[in-house]
Design an enzyme around this catalytic site. Structure first.
Site, PDB file in Angstrom:
ATOM      1  N   ARG A 268       0.832  -1.207   0.000  1.00 20.76           N
ATOM      2  CA  ARG A 268       0.000   0.000   0.000  1.00 20.76           C
ATOM      3  C   ARG A 268       0.858   1.244   0.000  1.00 20.76           C
ATOM      4  NH1 ARG A 268      -3.457  -1.840  -1.817  1.00 20.76           N
ATOM      5  NH2 ARG A 268      -5.616  -2.016  -1.196  1.00 20.76           N
ATOM      6  N   GLU A 297      -2.394   8.150  -5.952  1.00 13.70           N
ATOM      7  CA  GLU A 297      -2.554   7.407  -7.216  1.00 13.70           C
ATOM      8  C   GLU A 297      -3.686   8.031  -8.026  1.00 13.70           C
ATOM      9  OE1 GLU A 297      -3.062   3.245  -6.295  1.00 13.70           O
ATOM     10  OE2 GLU A 297      -1.113   3.104  -5.329  1.00 13.70           O
ATOM     11  N   HIS A 315       0.151   0.102  -9.714  1.00 14.49           N
ATOM     12  CA  HIS A 315      -0.740  -0.668  -8.817  1.00 14.49           C
ATOM     13  C   HIS A 315      -1.343  -1.874  -9.567  1.00 14.49           C
ATOM     14  CE1 HIS A 315      -3.443  -0.262  -5.020  1.00 14.49           C
ATOM     15  NE2 HIS A 315      -3.317  -1.532  -5.360  1.00 14.49           N
TER      16      HIS A 315
HETATM   17  C1  MLT Z   1      -5.747  -5.222  -3.196  1.00 11.03           C
HETATM   18  O1  MLT Z   1      -5.808  -4.657  -2.095  1.00 11.03           O
HETATM   19  O2  MLT Z   1      -6.355  -6.265  -3.430  1.00 11.03           O
HETATM   20  C2  MLT Z   1      -4.885  -4.676  -4.294  1.00 11.03           C
HETATM   21  O3  MLT Z   1      -4.282  -3.507  -3.951  1.00 11.03           O
HETATM   22  C3  MLT Z   1      -5.512  -4.716  -5.631  1.00 11.03           C
HETATM   23  C4  MLT Z   1      -6.325  -3.539  -6.065  1.00 11.03           C
HETATM   24  O4  MLT Z   1      -7.025  -2.921  -5.300  1.00 11.03           O
HETATM   25  O5  MLT Z   1      -6.273  -3.212  -7.244  1.00 11.03           O
END
Ligand code: MLT
Length: 349
Positions: A268, A297, A315
């Protein structure tokens, strides 16, 4: 708004005051950040109405979801307290599904106060994130993207692009859950020595997996030339990777190679203090930094993108055909269970 229980048979689960849905009543489900076709098919075949549409922050704050029974989001939709309150004005919304792992974009307290169940799909994208993490480790220690850039611009930088092997080095994992364990497995196969810090995992558990557990995060930074982050973003982990800790890293690998220090974050944004990382890249304290996630982001114009030894991706940890199919179908199953009056296993509140 504090919503009271839906009916007198409501039960308290975790901190959620929840009443099971009456079986056989179909729902109207908003899917705001996309979903695999197979998952939409499961929901529609079960008789639910699925609306695929993104709602911006203003629409969320003004009740755009108030005529839905459930909403499925990924990271682009932020279910803030205000958005949840507005979504609950009709007393209809009862389920927020996070198609993915991180629930830092959902105000769980507000969801509980409004009797909205929150579920995620914690294991569905593990393999994909593990593989991307290893990909970033290799790409940044072997200059994969930079080699490609120099080649395309007519260069042949063979001498300048001397990297270092992962084998023989000590990898430090911050957090030791599913993804970290998958990374540990692959890192072992490269011949890395794996260390970890996770206040919720015992040293014995880690020893069984051939990992050395540290009592504090500082010890991990002092011991490891390669660090990879696998924890949630919270008040405690915000800027956990900072200037002070980066300066503790040893520069010399466990095998005596002057490999420098390397950091990877596919967990994160916000866990890493990006300005400290940029400073450490500029001073040479960090030989590479690879981030898939950013504090802001999309990371357009992020100053890290200007640094030659920075390696980034937008991401995409869970962005594989396999992970998205698993995430979607698992989420569809959770929703079907919810409308059958069941409490899915991955319910968070
Ligand atoms: C997640 O928390 O599953 C990942 O960061 C994937 C996303 O949110 O695109």
């Amino acid at each position: 708004m504090l919503r009271t229980s839906r009916n007198s048979s409501s039960i308290i689960l975790g901190n959620l005051d929840w009443s099971p849905r009456q079986k056989g009543i179909m729902g109207r489900i908003a899917v705001t950040d996309g979903m695999a076709e197979a998952a939409v098919f499961i929901l529609e075949s079960a008789g639910h109405e699925v609306v695929l549409r993104h709602y911006n922050a203003k629409e969320l704050r003004t009740g755009a979801l108030s005529d839905f029974d459930a909403v499925v989001i990924r990271s682009a939709t932020k279910m803030t307290a205000e958005a949840i309150e507005a979504s609950c004005i009709n007393g209809r919304l009862g389920f927020i599904g996070r198609a993915g792992v991180g629930v830092d974009n959902i105000d769980i307290e507000s969801a509980s106060e409004n009797s909205v169940m929150v579920c995620n799909t914690p294991g569905a994208s593990t393999k994909s994130v593990v593989e991307l993490t290893i990909g970033h480790l290799i790409a940044s220690t072997r200059f994969v993207a930079r080699a490609d850039r120099t080649l395309r611009s007519g260069g042949w930088a063979k001498k300048q692009l001397r990297g270092s092997e992962l084998g023989g080095k000590r990898l430090g994992l911050i957090g030791f859950g599913r993804i970290a364990r998958g990374v540990a497995d692959l890192a072992h196969s490269f011949g890395m020595e794996v260390n970890a810090f996770d206040p919720y995992v015992s040293g014995d558990q880690a020893a069984e997996l051939n990992c050395v557990m540290h009592d504090g995060v500082d010890g991990l930074f002092k011991a490891c030339t390669h660090i990879s982050i696998h924890c949630n973003l919270s008040k405690d982990t915000h800027h956990l990777v900072n200037h002070e800790r980066l300066s503790m890293m040893p520069d010399i690998g466990a095998d005596g190679t002057a490999c420098g220090n390397h950091i990877v974050n596919c967990a994160r944004g916000g866990i890493v203090d990006e300005s400290a990382v940029l400073e450490a890249l500029q001073s040479g304290k960090l030989s590479s930094a690879a981030l898939d996630v950013f504090e802001v982001e999309p990371a357009i114009g992020n100053p890290l993108l200007e640094h030659e030894r920075f390696h980034g991706s937008p991401h995409i940890g869970a962005a594989t055909l396999e992970a998205q199919t698993r995430v979607g179908t698992e989420m569809a199953g959770l929703i079907v269970a919810f409308f059958n009056g069941e409490r899915p296993e991955s319910a968070i509140n």
